[in-house]
Design an enzyme around this catalytic site. Structure first.
Site, short mmCIF file in Angstrom:
data_model
loop_
_atom_site.label_atom_id
_atom_site.label_comp_id
_atom_site.label_asym_id
_atom_site.label_seq_id
_atom_site.Cartn_x
_atom_site.Cartn_y
_atom_site.Cartn_z
N GLY A 39 0.84 -1.18 0.00
CA GLY A 39 0.00 0.00 0.00
C GLY A 39 0.88 1.24 0.00
O GLY A 39 1.99 1.22 0.54
N CYS A 40 0.41 2.32 -0.62
CA CYS A 40 1.24 3.53 -0.69
C CYS A 40 1.46 4.13 0.70
O CYS A 40 2.57 4.57 1.03
CB CYS A 40 0.63 4.55 -1.65
N ASN A 41 0.41 4.16 1.53
CA ASN A 41 0.58 4.65 2.90
C ASN A 41 1.52 3.73 3.67
O ASN A 41 2.37 4.19 4.45
CB ASN A 41 -0.77 4.70 3.62
#
Length: 342
Positions: A148-150
């Site tokens: 995930g980017c986060n």
């Protein structure tokens, strides 16, 4: 040798970002593009900014001949990827950009995504795609699960600190801001300009954000015990970018030394001089992540700030970085483009 690439789900933001990166990649060629709702259309119709490129038209996945494809990027929605990848040729290398294979345990997937995993054999096979920490496993992998980017942003800030034991593992607070493209291209009322602009808001407050599953999995693995961070994401009226501000207990100078040492040889992870904090505007459109450490006014406390582009280093750039390793290509190939500024 040029490798033929298929992009499944090319009509979304991450699909378009993959095309943008591969367009100047010295060893990759886009040979097939799929887009279920956009099948039959030319890519220039879906994304006019790509009209200068000679690209195949979008088709349905079942129309693609995978016999000449070296690697497929799967940029499909969560839950869709596992069904599609299960039907792909077993010798085809795949980089999945969805959440379907990020969590190693089926029970964890069901907990965070609310439905049973339907391809648990592939789930066990998949390698977690945080490139800087899983290089050798990725090189040998057939299926890599992009983070995930986060989750990537927070891990870049914290993984070396947890491993080195220089922070209190029970006192980690992460405040994260993310640009609206992180929510995807599908039409949503709360993402309309009139609904989103001139303000920003917290969401998934209180520990219900799905990327917490990745934090729990990875941080606890490193520490050898349960680690749960306090995490609140915020949606900001910007197209791209993630800024994670992480509050920790520990000596700021030791924290800075630890990050600097861990990332000294990493081409995409740049640690700023002590006391400087990064900005999303300085990584826009690039595969770089900038990190900074600042001493808090109270002794024994520090702030770690990480900035990256959610569509590039947080997703499609990371995917190409992993694909380079899987295909035996120089890891940085096609990814050293400078950030766009201003």
């Amino acid at each position: 040798m040029i490798r033929n690439i298929a992009i499944l789900g090319a009509s979304g933001y991450t699909g378009a970002e993959l095309v943008r990166i591969i367009a100047t990649h010295p060893y990759m060629r886009v040979a097939a593009l799929s887009g279920e709702r956009k099948a039959g259309q030319a890519m220039r119709e879906v994304f006019p900014h790509l009209r200068h490129l000679d690209l195949p038209d979008l088709v349905k996945i079942e129309e693609i001949d995978f016999s000449g494809i070296d690697l497929a990027f799967c940029a499909l929605p969560h839950a869709t990827s596992q069904a599609v990848i299960a039907e792909l040729p077993r010798d085809l290398k795949v980089v999945d950009l969805s959440a379907d294979f990020r969590l190693r345990e089926a029970a964890d997937y069901e907990k965070w995504y609310g439905k049973p995993h339907t391809a648990t054999d592939l789930q066990r096979e998949a390698v977690y795609g945080l490139t800087e920490f899983y290089r050798e496993e990725i090189r040998a992998a057939r299926l890599v699960a992009g983070t995930g980017c986060n989750a990537a942003t927070g891990q870049f800030a914290l993984r070396p600190l947890i491993e080195a034991g220089v922070i209190d593992l029970d006192q980690i607070i992460m405040d994260l801001k993310c640009g609206v493209s992180g929510a995807g291209r599908a039409l949503k009322e709360n993402l309309l300009h009139a609904e989103l602009s001139e303000g920003y808001h917290a969401y998934a407050v209180g520990g219900i954000h799905r990327h917490l599953g990745e934090f729990d999995q990875e941080f606890s693995k490193i520490a050898g015990r349960k680690v749960e961070v306090q995490f609140t994401p915020h949606l900001i009226p910007a197209n791209r970018g993630i800024l994670a501000t992480v509050y920790v207990q520990g000596d700021a100078a030791a924290i800075h030394r630890t990050l600097s040492g861990a990332y000294a040889d990493e081409p995409f992870l740049q640690v700023l001089p002590m006391g400087e904090a990064p900005s999303t505007r300085h990584v826009r459109g690039s595969n770089f992540c900038h990190l900074g450490v600042v001493q808090d006014r109270r002794d024994g406390r520090a702030i770690v700030v990480a900035a990256l582009d959610n569509l590039t280093k947080g997703s499609s750039g990371q995917a190409v970085q992993n694909a380079n390793l899987m295909l035996g290509i120089e890891e940085t190939a096609g990814l050293m483009l400078a950030p766009v500024f201003p």
